[in-house]
Design an enzyme around this catalytic site. Structure first.
Site, short mmCIF file in Angstrom:
data_model
loop_
_atom_site.label_atom_id
_atom_site.label_comp_id
_atom_site.label_asym_id
_atom_site.label_seq_id
_atom_site.Cartn_x
_atom_site.Cartn_y
_atom_site.Cartn_z
N GLU A 200 0.87 -1.19 0.10
CA GLU A 200 0.07 0.02 0.04
C GLU A 200 0.79 1.18 -0.13
OE1 GLU A 200 -3.14 0.39 -0.28
OE2 GLU A 200 -4.29 -1.32 0.30
N SER A 258 -12.96 2.76 -9.09
CA SER A 258 -14.11 2.89 -7.85
C SER A 258 -13.95 3.58 -6.71
CB SER A 258 -13.98 1.28 -7.48
OG SER A 258 -14.29 0.47 -8.52
N ASN A 259 -12.60 4.00 -6.27
CA ASN A 259 -12.21 4.73 -5.32
C ASN A 259 -12.38 6.14 -5.50
OD1 ASN A 259 -11.37 5.54 -2.79
ND2 ASN A 259 -9.10 4.84 -2.83
N ARG A 266 -5.96 13.01 -9.12
CA ARG A 266 -6.53 12.20 -10.35
C ARG A 266 -7.97 12.61 -10.60
NH1 ARG A 266 -7.01 5.77 -8.82
NH2 ARG A 266 -8.88 5.99 -7.43
N VAL A 290 -17.86 -3.49 -13.19
CA VAL A 290 -16.98 -4.20 -14.24
C VAL A 290 -16.49 -5.38 -13.79
CG1 VAL A 290 -15.09 -4.00 -15.73
CG2 VAL A 290 -16.47 -1.86 -15.20
N TYR A 305 -5.47 4.81 -21.90
CA TYR A 305 -6.24 4.60 -20.65
C TYR A 305 -5.52 5.43 -19.57
CZ TYR A 305 -7.90 2.01 -16.65
OH TYR A 305 -8.63 1.81 -15.26
N TYR A 316 5.39 4.56 -6.27
CA TYR A 316 3.94 3.91 -6.26
C TYR A 316 3.30 3.97 -7.56
CZ TYR A 316 -0.57 2.82 -4.47
OH TYR A 316 -1.86 2.24 -4.04
N GLU A 319 -0.54 -1.76 -10.62
CA GLU A 319 -1.09 -2.35 -12.17
C GLU A 319 -1.97 -1.36 -12.91
OE1 GLU A 319 -4.66 -1.78 -9.65
OE2 GLU A 319 -2.72 -2.70 -8.89
N LYS A 320 -2.13 -0.30 -12.58
CA LYS A 320 -2.69 0.53 -13.56
C LYS A 320 -2.16 1.01 -14.68
CE LYS A 320 -5.50 2.62 -9.50
NZ LYS A 320 -4.96 1.55 -8.75
#
Length: 423
Positions: A200, A258-259, A266, A290, A305, A316, A319-320
């Site tokens: 995290e 989602s967050n 962002r 999704v 994307y 940090y 996977e994005k």
């Protein structure tokens, strides 16, 4: 008294004195001479190591560095996007721990007969034993390292082997709430290393002051941790890999999230960018759930994307970034500096949001690239030499820990974990 031969001896005497002086100076200062160690660029047997393939460089150091995410929460499918499934534990308050004395930190010096016997027994073990003290978020993973070509490792969750374990792996997020119940009651053994494991960001995890100096090693996405394991990495192609084929595209820009927090950088940038270019949005933040299959289909059909991290911290990069690249899409990165991204992937494989002074300028560039296919395809030049791999959450951290322990027998200690990671 005269000496006819003296004039001819003077050059020899002066030369001898000069040589002796040089030897004396060399012996006095030779310990300060540093020789280049090209081995740190080899990695795990790779014959070359571009900047973005050198993530394991920190593992070859003999001393601790100067401390020294959203997590996968569906272990049945470790490649699931963290934006697809909310992990409720991420929102929990870790609570306040008022009374706890960490287990005694033993000296690296083994003196008593009992300690010598214990150390000898550990050295006689055929494999390096890594004890998984708790599975991350309770999701078990295979206890084998053969998939990483790491041998002589015994991963175990059997706590009765604590006295034989060379390393004990602690997942930080699982000791936040019940610290007393979650850590060993026995002292740490002289030959044993406790390993702090956390993926995290500092914003999504909380320091535990009582354990600030309890660990020997760090295992984290940061490249300056003792055992760096990023969320993804690039590997050279092999003869068995299929040639890259660009998926069909019917959307310019997409985002699955989602967050949602209006104060996130962002979200602020998205709100500005959407004024100048159409963005196809999905995820619970937009009322469009999704699943895993849809996730891959959506991203692969988008030219770009929004690889926007929920917080911006050193290294940090989740996977994005890596999954869109693997699915044939160009990521627009919002996170740490471009330089940090280039430690992981080629500089021409992505767009960084700070490449442009305004969101409008970025939008104009995207619209331009939508009409210039040749220029757009240059973002995929890397696919002729490399492929993207996702790290295997939990399992890869345990196996890389085992490999590190095999190569580092010396005593190490994390002197101030909280300052290094949260400072």
């Amino acid at each position: 008294m005269s000496c006819a031969a003296c004039p001819s001896l003077r050059p020899f005497v002066f030369s001898s004195v000069a040589v002796l002086c040089f030897i004396g100076i060399f012996l006095m200062y030779r310990s300060d001479i540093q020789y280049g160690n090209f081995g740190i660029y080899i990695g795990q047997g790779n014959p070359f190591c571009p900047a973005f393939l050198c993530a394991e460089e920190a593992q070859t150091k003999d001393t601790h560095p100067t401390n020294s995410t959203e997590l996968h929460n569906n272990q049945s499918n470790p490649t699931n996007s963290t934006e697809l499934h909310n992990n409720q534990s991420n929102q929990e308050d870790p609570g306040t721990i008022t009374s706890l004395t960490p287990p005694t930190i033993q000296s690296s010096t083994i003196t008593s007969p009992t300690q010598k016997i214990q150390a000898a027994a550990v050295d006689a073990e055929p494999d390096t034993i890594v004890l998984i003290w708790m599975y991350p978020f309770g999701f078990a993973f295979p206890l084998s390292c053969t998939v990483f070509n790491i041998s002589r490792c015994q991963l175990t969750d059997d706590k009765t082997l604590y006295n034989k374990a060379h390393g004990v792996l602690f997942h930080h997020r699982d000791i936040n709430r019940q610290l007393v119940a979650n850590i060993p009651k026995m002292p740490r053994l002289p030959f044993q290393k406790w390993v702090w494991f956390n993926m995290e960001s500092p914003a999504n995890s909380h320091p535990i002051s009582e354990l600030n100096q309890a660990y020997n090693l760090t295992c984290n996405y940061r490249l300056d941790s003792d055992i760096p394991v990023p969320y993804g990495y690039m590997e050279p192609l092999t003869s068995e890999d299929e040639s890259f084929k660009l998926p069909a595209k019917d959307k310019l820009v997409c985002w699955i999230v989602s967050n949602w927090n209006a104060r996130f950088r962002r979200v602020e940038f998205y709100n500005e960018l959407k004024k100048h270019v159409e963005i196809h949005t999905y995820g619970s933040a937009f009322g469009k759930q999704v699943n895993n299959e849809d996730y891959s289909k959506i991203i692969s059909t988008c030219k770009f994307y929004l690889s926007f991290e929920n917080s911006i911290y050193t290294d940090y990069i989740t996977e994005k970034l890596f999954r869109p690249m693997r699915l044939g899409t160009v990521p627009i990165a919002l996170g740490p500096s471009r330089q940090m991204y280039e430690e992981h992937v080629p500089r021409d494989s992505f767009i960084h949001f700070q490449d442009f002074s305004t969101a409008k300028e970025l939008a104009e560039r995207l619209l331009y690239l939508d009409q210039k296919n040749t220029e757009y395809m240059r973002f995929f030049n890397w696919t002729s030499k490399f492929k993207v791999k996702d790290s295997d959450f939990g399992r890869e951290h345990a196996c890389q820990t085992c490999k590190y322990l095999q190569n580092h027998k010396e005593y190490q200690a994390v002197k101030d974990l909280n300052s290094w990671f949260w400072g």
